[in-house]
Design a protein around this motif. Structure first.
Motif, PDB file in Angstrom:
ATOM      1  N   ASN A 145      35.374  40.182  41.425  1.00 12.33           N
ATOM      2  CA  ASN A 145      35.306  39.664  40.058  1.00 12.33           C
ATOM      3  C   ASN A 145      36.701  39.416  39.494  1.00 12.33           C
ATOM      4  O   ASN A 145      36.955  38.378  38.883  1.00 12.33           O
ATOM      5  CB  ASN A 145      34.547  40.631  39.143  1.00 12.33           C
ATOM      6  CG  ASN A 145      33.055  40.576  39.355  1.00 12.33           C
ATOM      7  OD1 ASN A 145      32.517  39.581  39.807  1.00 12.33           O
ATOM      8  ND2 ASN A 145      32.372  41.655  39.019  1.00 12.33           N
ATOM      9  N   GLU A 146      37.603  40.356  39.692  1.00  7.60           N
ATOM     10  CA  GLU A 146      38.965  40.209  39.170  1.00  7.60           C
ATOM     11  C   GLU A 146      39.720  39.074  39.868  1.00  7.60           C
ATOM     12  O   GLU A 146      40.588  38.452  39.269  1.00  7.60           O
ATOM     13  CB  GLU A 146      39.745  41.520  39.296  1.00  7.60           C
ATOM     14  CG  GLU A 146      39.317  42.568  38.300  1.00  7.60           C
ATOM     15  CD  GLU A 146      39.529  42.148  36.849  1.00  7.60           C
ATOM     16  OE1 GLU A 146      40.636  41.689  36.503  1.00  7.60           O
ATOM     17  OE2 GLU A 146      38.579  42.265  36.062  1.00  7.60           O
TER      18      GLU A 146
ATOM     19  N   CYS B 184      38.223  36.443  40.791  1.00  9.57           N
ATOM     20  CA  CYS B 184      37.418  35.270  40.443  1.00  9.57           C
ATOM     21  C   CYS B 184      36.740  34.653  41.654  1.00  9.57           C
ATOM     22  O   CYS B 184      36.697  33.429  41.822  1.00  9.57           O
ATOM     23  CB  CYS B 184      38.263  34.253  39.684  1.00  9.57           C
ATOM     24  SG  CYS B 184      38.989  34.951  38.198  1.00  9.57           S
TER      25      CYS B 184
ATOM     26  N   ILE C  22      36.811  33.748  35.403  1.00  7.27           N
ATOM     27  CA  ILE C  22      38.145  33.736  34.783  1.00  7.27           C
ATOM     28  C   ILE C  22      38.053  34.237  33.342  1.00  7.27           C
ATOM     29  O   ILE C  22      38.901  34.998  32.885  1.00  7.27           O
ATOM     30  CB  ILE C  22      38.774  32.325  34.860  1.00  7.27           C
ATOM     31  CG1 ILE C  22      39.179  32.021  36.303  1.00  7.27           C
ATOM     32  CG2 ILE C  22      39.967  32.199  33.924  1.00  7.27           C
ATOM     33  CD1 ILE C  22      39.593  30.577  36.556  1.00  7.27           C
TER      34      ILE C  22
ATOM     35  N   ARG D 111      37.964  38.130  33.227  1.00  9.38           N
ATOM     36  CA  ARG D 111      39.038  38.913  33.853  1.00  9.38           C
ATOM     37  C   ARG D 111      39.620  39.946  32.903  1.00  9.38           C
ATOM     38  O   ARG D 111      39.710  39.730  31.711  1.00  9.38           O
ATOM     39  CB  ARG D 111      40.167  38.005  34.316  1.00  9.38           C
ATOM     40  CG  ARG D 111      39.840  37.300  35.601  1.00  9.38           C
ATOM     41  CD  ARG D 111      41.003  36.518  36.053  1.00  9.38           C
ATOM     42  NE  ARG D 111      41.790  37.404  36.920  1.00  9.38           N
ATOM     43  CZ  ARG D 111      42.911  37.053  37.476  1.00  9.38           C
ATOM     44  NH1 ARG D 111      43.417  35.876  37.242  1.00  9.38           N
ATOM     45  NH2 ARG D 111      43.547  37.881  38.255  1.00  9.38           N
ATOM     46  N   LYS D 112      40.016  41.061  33.498  1.00  6.93           N
ATOM     47  CA  LYS D 112      40.715  42.150  32.817  1.00  6.93           C
ATOM     48  C   LYS D 112      39.890  42.823  31.726  1.00  6.93           C
ATOM     49  O   LYS D 112      40.439  43.476  30.856  1.00  6.93           O
ATOM     50  CB  LYS D 112      42.051  41.674  32.279  1.00  6.93           C
ATOM     51  CG  LYS D 112      42.949  41.165  33.391  1.00  6.93           C
ATOM     52  CD  LYS D 112      44.311  40.811  32.911  1.00  6.93           C
ATOM     53  CE  LYS D 112      45.049  40.228  34.105  1.00  6.93           C
ATOM     54  NZ  LYS D 112      46.431  40.141  33.968  1.00  6.93           N
TER      55      LYS D 112
END
Length: 97
Positions: free
Chosen positions: A22-23, A25, A77, A80-81
């Protein structure tokens, strides 16, 4: 990697590989076993298949459809984070208490 194929395991509680994908993408295709049903938003960040046949078809679909892959990547995207170690640890502690 273009996609991440993770069927899942019934003993999987978090699946670090899914969080890393996931991080990075990278869209995930899974059978949703264990926690993976929670890690993937079906038809948004990847696919959650109902069986092995559907799993294989989703893999072929995502490999061959660049527009779909770009849509999933754009959605990833945006996310993210969001999950930091601190946030995930606090959520786990809250679930235990």
């Amino acid at each position: 990697a273009k996609i991440c194929l993770l069927p899942g395991h019934k003993a999987e509680l978090f699946c670090l590989a899914a969080e890393e994908a996931n991080e990075l993408c990278v869209p995930i295709i899974t059978l949703g076993i264990g926690c993976l049903g929670e890690r993937v938003e079906h038809d948004k960040t990847g696919f959650v298949a109902k069986n092995e046949y559907e799993f294989a078809n989703y893999a072929l679909k995502l490999f061959s459809d660049d527009d779909l892959w770009h849509r999933f990547r754009t959605n990833l995207i945006k996310k993210r984070k969001i999950n930091t170690w601190k946030k995930v640890a606090e959520e786990l502690i809250n679930q235990i208490n």
